[in-house]
Design an enzyme around this catalytic site. Structure first.
Site, PDB file in Angstrom:
ATOM      1  N   CYS A 259      -2.461   7.703   4.914  1.00  0.00           N
ATOM      2  CA  CYS A 259      -2.504   7.242   3.522  1.00  0.00           C
ATOM      3  C   CYS A 259      -3.723   7.836   2.820  1.00  0.00           C
ATOM      4  O   CYS A 259      -3.742   8.001   1.616  1.00  0.00           O
ATOM      5  CB  CYS A 259      -2.626   5.725   3.454  1.00  0.00           C
ATOM      6  SG  CYS A 259      -1.557   4.858   4.597  1.00  0.00           S
TER       7      CYS A 259
ATOM      8  N   GLU B  86       0.897  -1.150   0.000  1.00  0.00           N
ATOM      9  CA  GLU B  86       0.000   0.000   0.000  1.00  0.00           C
ATOM     10  C   GLU B  86       0.935   1.198   0.000  1.00  0.00           C
ATOM     11  O   GLU B  86       1.709   1.392   0.938  1.00  0.00           O
ATOM     12  CB  GLU B  86      -0.884  -0.082   1.249  1.00  0.00           C
ATOM     13  CG  GLU B  86      -2.070   0.831   1.218  1.00  0.00           C
ATOM     14  CD  GLU B  86      -1.785   2.106   1.951  1.00  0.00           C
ATOM     15  OE1 GLU B  86      -1.181   3.013   1.327  1.00  0.00           O
ATOM     16  OE2 GLU B  86      -2.154   2.211   3.114  1.00  0.00           O
TER      17      GLU B  86
END
Lengths: 525, 525
Positions: free
Chosen positions: B302, B265
């Site tokens: 994120c 990720e």
């Protein structure tokens, strides 16, 4: 229906201009009409652009529309009639019975995916309702469904010119998932590909779908196929073929600015493990059955049993004697292409000249493109010394590895690369040994089978035709059976969307009547 | 509990000898005791070998055993008490409230996976019974279950030192799947990592599991981490971090003799789309809420909303004015590491000097490792001219892209790389426009949310924390929520196995009482 030698780009049909290719009858050595032309870079681009344009519309067709489309393809393939089988026989050298069966499998596969769609489980619907009262933070409303990944490139296989080619398992599962497909015909069966491609093209039109849902291109070399995998509109690739071919496509896919997954089914020698109880009870019978499976379809199956493992003893001797006798009587079989025949001959030659390998028997000789079956043996200690003995020889050739004891048999299995299948022959007295070996086999293969051979690949819900690398490039998947659809789906989550903006499958009133997970618990409608 | 500066290899603990590293308090600029040593190649090998040795036993523990193990880890983390929070505050500069919440999330996540195990759905059990009477060929008995892929390497993230680190989402989902874990501690929080690692190590011992189920290594540079991904015993990798770091691990994983999947990720700027109705009704309010989300945790999420898209108009002006005013008051926040702070400062500097970018506001200045918030704007046509404007600036900085009309807004979204989230602000009058945009957003992101921001990531069953490349390396997966377990599973098919050789989950009598698909139809016990 006549063949025109044309590729199909959306709703159009035209002759390619980048080189040319023709079908070839391996049983007569004759080139077949018509000639086909390879797709240019522009053809590939156009097919991919049309696929991208069709994507949002096609993936949001209803489950029922998509199911009917798959059924229409199946019917259109049947409607081609015997011409399809005749052409396919000529292009592949495969016999009528096999190809009629394969047509049935192809049609059945499309219908299976129609059922899978109607079941709705593939959507993996999940709803975690809001909890406005939760402390310290209110919980939002979250809903999840799977959507199609995008246009898929499908590379037809030579050894299943119907079931794993233009409208085969990869195409059926990708179309079911909601992905437009750009198929690259295998150059070994261009006529079969055109027939089937037109059946799909007609179904697209009959069902009123956007033309870009399906295209079929030909390639006179490797350029069109490579351009297809590199095209920015393509989101995933399905491939069945050689390890070299698969790895080449994977390299292209990984080098793209946006890398994409390649589902390549590549290479497997499918170990057969013979347990002492089974060998003692019926070693000779297993030997005969093994040769029948080994030589079936000239051994041109991904699941062909190329490796036999057993512990030394009288039972193994009986197996080997019976197998060798049966193999000596095996007629040479026509192979799919001159290239496959040449590679097979080289592989067998290498085995027969290998210092640590003994030739047990050779089959009958035949015509120029017919493969002569072979049975070889070596010891486990010699096998362990040379990794090259693991290389797939695609055709009717097997290698018996004689092990001193169960420990050595285990060492051989530990050293094996990933495989599609492992077949175990056993009696009740063997269960304890089998139980010790199962965990190791599970780590190495996608399908474990008992008292049979892996050559029959049932198209169902519980089939895994996959396995750790290099059997496939992604051992988490299968290319045969209903689970194959998962390769072409990805989950999307919706948070706090008003009801009228949610996909129907996720609305509170469940208008499609589908099973969903509510806070993790499965609720059936 | 005291920190010893030791890595954990199976049941042992020892100081590494390959270089050294220390925690660092970004709020005081002080190095923290104790010193840690990096793992040598031998340490990595040993951890991986132990994991491989534990694998067959661990993956066949019962659902209940594995669930209790996860719950034991959760309890052991809580039992560390306040020391864990205090150490984590010092190593991360994050405030107590946030870390107490994150600890709750970490523990909740482990317990969620215990529930997922008890549900049994993750096994995807399927049975296609034999049909001995079927013509022309009898049908074999086929059964399918998911098994664990093998030992998993987990790379802790800097920005979630508890929830996405040593016992975070990747570890919880891998352990739940039945995969032993070798965790590589993030060098920004070695003490926190040791605390949590010992909690896991103790749970392994308390539950009587093989020691190799869990190891924790430290790395003074990149060598140990690279060796971990290259180790032949490792079957998959979980990673959360930078695009550069993720891509480096992917390259190693793909170059192995047996390539393995890396779930990385990596990078996302999380577009926020403001629709005209919402802007007209509450442009200023959205502006204030946006800044609150942008500056939360110094923007180190994120899912931080780094990009705002809207069509020109009074509503957008009101949004921008309110956002700029709010941002000017935003205090500088301590960033996780000097490296992250330096990268942030460079990124903001580049934006502020960009010829086509206007600085709307800057936040308050602060200490040496504190990030000064920033708000910038550009036009859609300028944004489209420079792909560099899409680069993630990890921290509290946002870019407003002013679009002439809906068509231009659409063009910007079409050009965006894959993202974790898209946030839409809308009123009922906007639904028609939203509906037109949803298919495009579904292609670009993993989660679409309405009238909020993506910074809260709920750990549930319907969460997707994933998205097309480069948001993640595999857009078919999520790293947060119960679906994350699927990354570490692969299907195995069993054909014609006698009942006593089948896994209990697939026996006729269903002794575990699990849901299974029978001939494709879901049957609940």
């Amino acid at each position: 229906m006549a063949l025109h030698g044309e590729m199909l780009v959306g709703s159009s049909a035209r002759r390619g201009t980048s080189g040319s290719l023709r079908g070839f009858d391996p049983s007569t050595g004759e080139k077949l009409d018509p000639a086909y032309g390879g797709a240019t870079a522009q053809d590939v681009q156009e097919a991919c652009r049309l696929a991208a344009e069709a994507f949002d519309t096609y993936r949001e067709t209803s489950i029922e529309e998509r199911a009917r489309f798959l059924e229409a393809i199946a019917q259109n393939i049947l409607d081609i009639g015997d011409e399809l089988v005749v052409r396919c026989m000529a292009e592949s050298g495969l016999p009528r019975g096999r190809l009629e069966g394969e047509r049935g499998r192809t049609v059945g596969q499309l219908r299976l995916f129609a059922e899978v769609l109607r079941d709705g489980g593939f959507l993996d619907l999940r709803i975690d309702p809001a909890q406005p009262e939760r402390k310290p933070l209110a919980r939002v409303d979250l809903r999840l469904r799977n959507i199609a990944v995008g246009p898929v490139a499908v590379f037809g296989a030579s050894n299943f010119p119907l079931a794993f080619s233009v409208a085969g398992g990869d195409t059926a599962s990708a179309l079911a998932a909601g992905c437009p497909v750009v198929a690259k015909a295998h150059s070994a069966h261009p006529g079969t590909s055109e027939f089937v491609g037109r059946a799909v093209q007609k179904a697209v039109a009959d069902c009123g779908l956007p033309e870009g849902v399906f295209s079929l291109i030909f390639d006179s070399g490797y350029e069109a196929g490579q351009a297809l995998v590199a095209d920015p509109h393509i989101a995933a690739v399905g491939f069945t073929g050689s390890r070299r071919g698969g790895m080449a496509l994977i390299k292209i896919a990984q080098s793209r600015p946006e890398p994409i997954p390649v589902y390549a089914e590549m290479s497997s020698i499918n170990p057969v493990v013979l347990f002492p109880g089974a060998l003692a009870a019926r070693g000779a019978d297993i030997g005969k059955a093994f040769i029948a499976s080994l030589t079936l379809g000239s051994g041109q199956f991904c699941t062909n049993p190329g490796l036999v493992l057993a512990v030394e003893g009288k039972g193994l001797d009986a197996f080997v004697d019976a197998a060798a006798s049966a193999l000596q009587e095996a007629p040479a079989g026509t192979m799919l292409t001159p290239g496959i025949h040449a590679a097979y001959s080289e592989g067998v030659e290498a085995l027969s000249k290998h210092a640590r390998v003994k030739t047990l028997a050779r089959g009958l000789t035949g015509g120029p493109y017919q493969g002569q079956a072979g049975l070889f043996s070596t010891t486990a200690s010699d096998f362990l010394k040379d990794p090259a003995l693991q290389a797939e020889v695609f055709g009717a050739t097997g290698l018996v590895v004689r092990c001193a004891d169960e420990t050595e048999l285990r060492q051989v299995l530990e050293k094996l690369e990933g495989q599609l299948t492992a077949a175990l022959h056993l009696e009740a007295s063997d269960h304890e040994s089998v139980r010790r070996l199962l965990p190791l086999l599970e780590r190495r293969v996608g399908r474990i089978l008992v008292n049979g051979f892996g050559t029959g690949v049932e198209v169902g819900h519980a089939m895994v035709h996959g396995g750790p690398f290099p059997a496939t490039s992604d051992g988490r998947t299968t290319s045969v059976g209903s689970l194959a659809i998962r390769r072409f789906l990805r989950p999307v989550s919706y948070q706090d969307l008003p009801q009228d903006l949610l996909p129907a499958s996720l609305r509170d009133d469940n208008p499609l009547g589908l099973s969903r997970r509510l806070d993790g618990k499965l609720v059936q409608p």
